[in-house]
Every structure is written in C-alpha cells, then in structure tokens.
Design a protein around this motif. Sequence first.
Motif, PDB file in Angstrom:
ATOM      1  N   ASP A 226      19.224  14.709  13.589  1.00 28.52           N
ATOM      2  CA  ASP A 226      18.819  13.594  14.443  1.00 28.52           C
ATOM      3  C   ASP A 226      17.406  13.761  15.022  1.00 28.52           C
ATOM      4  N   ASP A 227      16.658  14.719  14.508  1.00 31.96           N
ATOM      5  CA  ASP A 227      15.238  14.850  14.846  1.00 31.96           C
ATOM      6  C   ASP A 227      14.459  14.363  13.628  1.00 31.96           C
ATOM      7  N   TRP A 228      13.963  13.142  13.693  1.00 31.24           N
ATOM      8  CA  TRP A 228      13.377  12.486  12.532  1.00 31.24           C
ATOM      9  C   TRP A 228      11.877  12.762  12.445  1.00 31.24           C
ATOM     10  N   GLU A 229      11.396  12.893  11.214  1.00 33.48           N
ATOM     11  CA  GLU A 229       9.969  13.019  10.976  1.00 33.48           C
ATOM     12  C   GLU A 229       9.581  12.203   9.750  1.00 33.48           C
ATOM     13  N   ILE A 230       8.305  11.860   9.666  1.00 32.95           N
ATOM     14  CA  ILE A 230       7.771  11.124   8.518  1.00 32.95           C
ATOM     15  C   ILE A 230       6.991  12.101   7.648  1.00 32.95           C
ATOM     16  N   ILE A 231       7.368  12.194   6.379  1.00 28.49           N
ATOM     17  CA  ILE A 231       6.637  13.021   5.425  1.00 28.49           C
ATOM     18  C   ILE A 231       5.932  12.088   4.443  1.00 28.49           C
ATOM     19  N   LYS A 232       4.633  12.306   4.270  1.00 31.01           N
ATOM     20  CA  LYS A 232       3.812  11.404   3.468  1.00 31.01           C
ATOM     21  C   LYS A 232       3.460  12.051   2.133  1.00 31.01           C
ATOM     22  N   TYR A 233       3.707  11.318   1.051  1.00 36.82           N
ATOM     23  CA  TYR A 233       3.389  11.793  -0.293  1.00 36.82           C
ATOM     24  C   TYR A 233       2.401  10.823  -0.951  1.00 36.82           C
ATOM     25  N   ARG A 234       1.188  11.312  -1.161  1.00 34.46           N
ATOM     26  CA  ARG A 234       0.221  10.474  -1.872  1.00 34.46           C
ATOM     27  C   ARG A 234       0.670  10.325  -3.315  1.00 34.46           C
ATOM     28  N   TYR A 235       0.229   9.251  -3.940  1.00 37.05           N
ATOM     29  CA  TYR A 235       0.598   9.052  -5.341  1.00 37.05           C
ATOM     30  C   TYR A 235      -0.156  10.031  -6.230  1.00 37.05           C
ATOM     31  N   THR A 236       0.542  10.633  -7.139  1.00 33.85           N
ATOM     32  CA  THR A 236      -0.056  11.435  -8.196  1.00 33.85           C
ATOM     33  C   THR A 236       0.788  11.232  -9.443  1.00 33.85           C
ATOM     34  N   PRO A 237       0.179  11.233 -10.631  1.00 33.18           N
ATOM     35  CA  PRO A 237       0.975  11.059 -11.850  1.00 33.18           C
ATOM     36  C   PRO A 237       2.026  12.153 -11.990  1.00 33.18           C
TER      37      PRO A 237
ATOM     38  N   ASP B 189       0.832  -1.202   0.000  1.00 32.82           N
ATOM     39  CA  ASP B 189       0.000   0.000   0.000  1.00 32.82           C
ATOM     40  C   ASP B 189       0.867   1.253   0.000  1.00 32.82           C
ATOM     41  N   ILE B 190       2.026   1.160   0.667  1.00 32.51           N
ATOM     42  CA  ILE B 190       2.916   2.308   0.827  1.00 32.51           C
ATOM     43  C   ILE B 190       4.364   1.825   0.772  1.00 32.51           C
ATOM     44  N   VAL B 191       5.212   2.565   0.057  1.00 38.80           N
ATOM     45  CA  VAL B 191       6.651   2.316   0.054  1.00 38.80           C
ATOM     46  C   VAL B 191       7.307   3.333   0.985  1.00 38.80           C
ATOM     47  N   VAL B 192       8.233   2.846   1.805  1.00 38.51           N
ATOM     48  CA  VAL B 192       8.904   3.691   2.802  1.00 38.51           C
ATOM     49  C   VAL B 192      10.404   3.687   2.544  1.00 38.51           C
ATOM     50  N   HIS B 193      11.026   4.845   2.655  1.00 35.62           N
ATOM     51  CA  HIS B 193      12.487   4.887   2.709  1.00 35.62           C
ATOM     52  C   HIS B 193      12.902   6.143   3.469  1.00 35.62           C
ATOM     53  N   SER B 194      14.182   6.258   3.742  1.00 31.35           N
ATOM     54  CA  SER B 194      14.668   7.395   4.521  1.00 31.35           C
ATOM     55  C   SER B 194      15.557   8.293   3.678  1.00 31.35           C
ATOM     56  N   HIS B 195      15.626   9.547   4.075  1.00 29.48           N
ATOM     57  CA  HIS B 195      16.581  10.516   3.540  1.00 29.48           C
ATOM     58  C   HIS B 195      17.485  10.929   4.697  1.00 29.48           C
ATOM     59  N   PRO B 196      18.576  10.202   4.903  1.00 29.63           N
ATOM     60  CA  PRO B 196      19.443  10.449   6.068  1.00 29.63           C
ATOM     61  C   PRO B 196      20.063  11.845   6.084  1.00 29.63           C
ATOM     62  N   GLN B 197      20.215  12.452   4.894  1.00 26.60           N
ATOM     63  CA  GLN B 197      20.856  13.759   4.829  1.00 26.60           C
ATOM     64  C   GLN B 197      19.853  14.909   4.909  1.00 26.60           C
ATOM     65  N   GLY B 198      18.572  14.585   5.106  1.00 20.98           N
ATOM     66  CA  GLY B 198      17.595  15.624   5.396  1.00 20.98           C
ATOM     67  C   GLY B 198      16.805  16.171   4.230  1.00 20.98           C
TER      68      GLY B 198
ATOM     69  N   THR C  80      10.098   6.104  -9.885  1.00 17.93           N
ATOM     70  CA  THR C  80       9.745   4.797  -9.335  1.00 17.93           C
ATOM     71  C   THR C  80       8.347   4.810  -8.740  1.00 17.93           C
ATOM     72  N   GLN C  81       7.999   5.894  -8.044  1.00 22.31           N
ATOM     73  CA  GLN C  81       6.651   5.987  -7.484  1.00 22.31           C
ATOM     74  C   GLN C  81       5.598   5.926  -8.592  1.00 22.31           C
ATOM     75  N   HIS C  82       5.883   6.582  -9.712  1.00 18.88           N
ATOM     76  CA  HIS C  82       4.933   6.572 -10.833  1.00 18.88           C
ATOM     77  C   HIS C  82       4.754   5.170 -11.395  1.00 18.88           C
ATOM     78  N   LYS C  83       5.824   4.394 -11.413  1.00 16.07           N
ATOM     79  CA  LYS C  83       5.725   3.010 -11.888  1.00 16.07           C
ATOM     80  C   LYS C  83       4.922   2.154 -10.915  1.00 16.07           C
ATOM     81  N   MET C  84       5.123   2.379  -9.616  1.00 17.79           N
ATOM     82  CA  MET C  84       4.446   1.572  -8.597  1.00 17.79           C
ATOM     83  C   MET C  84       3.014   2.031  -8.332  1.00 17.79           C
ATOM     84  N   ARG C  85       2.762   3.347  -8.537  1.00 27.47           N
ATOM     85  CA  ARG C  85       1.427   3.915  -8.351  1.00 27.47           C
ATOM     86  C   ARG C  85       0.878   3.689  -6.937  1.00 27.47           C
ATOM     87  N   CYS C  86       1.688   4.039  -5.961  1.00 26.84           N
ATOM     88  CA  CYS C  86       1.243   3.961  -4.568  1.00 26.84           C
ATOM     89  C   CYS C  86       1.856   5.113  -3.773  1.00 26.84           C
ATOM     90  N   ASP C  87       1.363   5.322  -2.577  1.00 23.39           N
ATOM     91  CA  ASP C  87       1.881   6.389  -1.721  1.00 23.39           C
ATOM     92  C   ASP C  87       3.298   6.058  -1.270  1.00 23.39           C
TER      93      ASP C  87
END
Length: 236
Positions: A89-100, A53-62, A73-80
């Motif tokens: 070192d203060d981590w947050e989750i940013i959510k991107y819904r799928y859009t073409p 339903d969702i692909v997750v990865h990190s951006h360690p450099q911010g 890749t998101q466009h190929k997978m068509r998911c959030d």
Amino acid sequence: MTLKQQIITHAKQQYPNECCGLIVDGTYAPCTNVADKPTETFRISHDQWQPADIVVHSHPQGQRYLSGADRQTQHKMRCDWWIAVNNNDDWEIIKYRYTPLLRGRTFEYGKHDCYSIVEDAYMLCGIKIMDYQRKGEAIEIADNAFLVNFPKTGFYQVELSDMQSGDVILTSIRGNANHASIYLGDEQVLHHPYGGLSRREGFCDVWHKAMHSVWRHKDWQPDMMTAIFNDLEATR
C-alpha cells in the motif's frame, strides 16, 4: 493534484484490478480497464484510446518490471510507459522510456550497438548508466573507453570465478576491450555484435579466449534479471 498523485489515486481506486490511462500533452486521462482478467493485465477500449505521449498502468501485486506482454505492446506503441507499483500500500511510479526490444536489433554504431544494449537492458532493470558521447569505434577502442567510463557509471571489476547473471563481460582484440555483453547465466550471453543483429547465444570457447574482464554495477540486484528475461520472452 500532480500527475503522480492522480495516477496513484486512480490505481488505488481500481485495486485489486490494474488501472490504465494515458498522458496526453501533460494531462492524465484515466481509462477503463476492459481486459477479460483485469487483475492480471489491462486493455484500453477503442472508444477511449487516443495517441499518447505515455501509457500508464498499475501493478497491484508489486511487480516492478515491465512484463513480456508489456514490452511487446510498448514496442508496438513506441512510447514511454509508467507503472504505478503497489508495495504494501506504499505506491510509487516507475518510469520506463521506450527502447526497442533487446533481441533482433539492427546494428547502428552509437545508437544500437553493444554499449546501447547494456544501457537499455539496465534501464529496464531500473538502473541508469551513463550515456557518454561517442567518438567513433576505432577511437574508443584505442582510448579504452569501456575501462575509462565503466567505473564512472557505477561498475566495478569482479573476478571471473565470481561472475553471476547480470554482470557485463568485456572481450578484447589485441589487448583493448572492444565489446560488451551481459551474462545471462547457464553459459549464455546477450549482446549486439558488430554488423549483426542483437541476440542471445552461448558463451563458447571463442568468447572465453577473448575475455578481458567482468564488471558488476553497484546497484545490481539478482531479481533484476526478471526484467531482461521478460524482454527476451517478448521476442520468442
């Protein structure tokens, strides 16, 4: 732990490499990053891949925005996609819904049109603008829907002489604003013309003559152009 806690814990464990994982039926499945350069990108092996339903990865450099490769890749997978972003070192989750991808869309009123491309481009920048109920193109033009709805969703009008990258330009026919485009700078705009493909093109004399007004969102920051240019890079 919550999903957010699980993802951030995984991201910290894999630092300085990018972590990656999948959310399937509400459950986070951490994966091994098998990319050749795991500090710069990620790849999930065939053995661990599953429809998600969702692909997750990190951006360690911010980096807060999806890269051009991310968008491809998101466009190929068509998911959030969710990104765990490290900010000192203060981590947050940013959510991107799928859009073409923003460039090359086929016109479909109310789904893929000039307002939709503004809405989706701003979403990639981290700004949610109002998804208002569409009543039909002719009715919206007659009702001056842009002028009514833009202030409600955080836009305010600026002078043409103050126009900057990321501003929304409204153009008009017979007085009422009927088309929106995003100014990219260097006399270039991103827009979705009626009946055509969404595209980047020059802001020519015809555009200048049809200009109605220029609008800026209250939450806009100049670095947000990175998100739009990353997306455009994905369709080169």
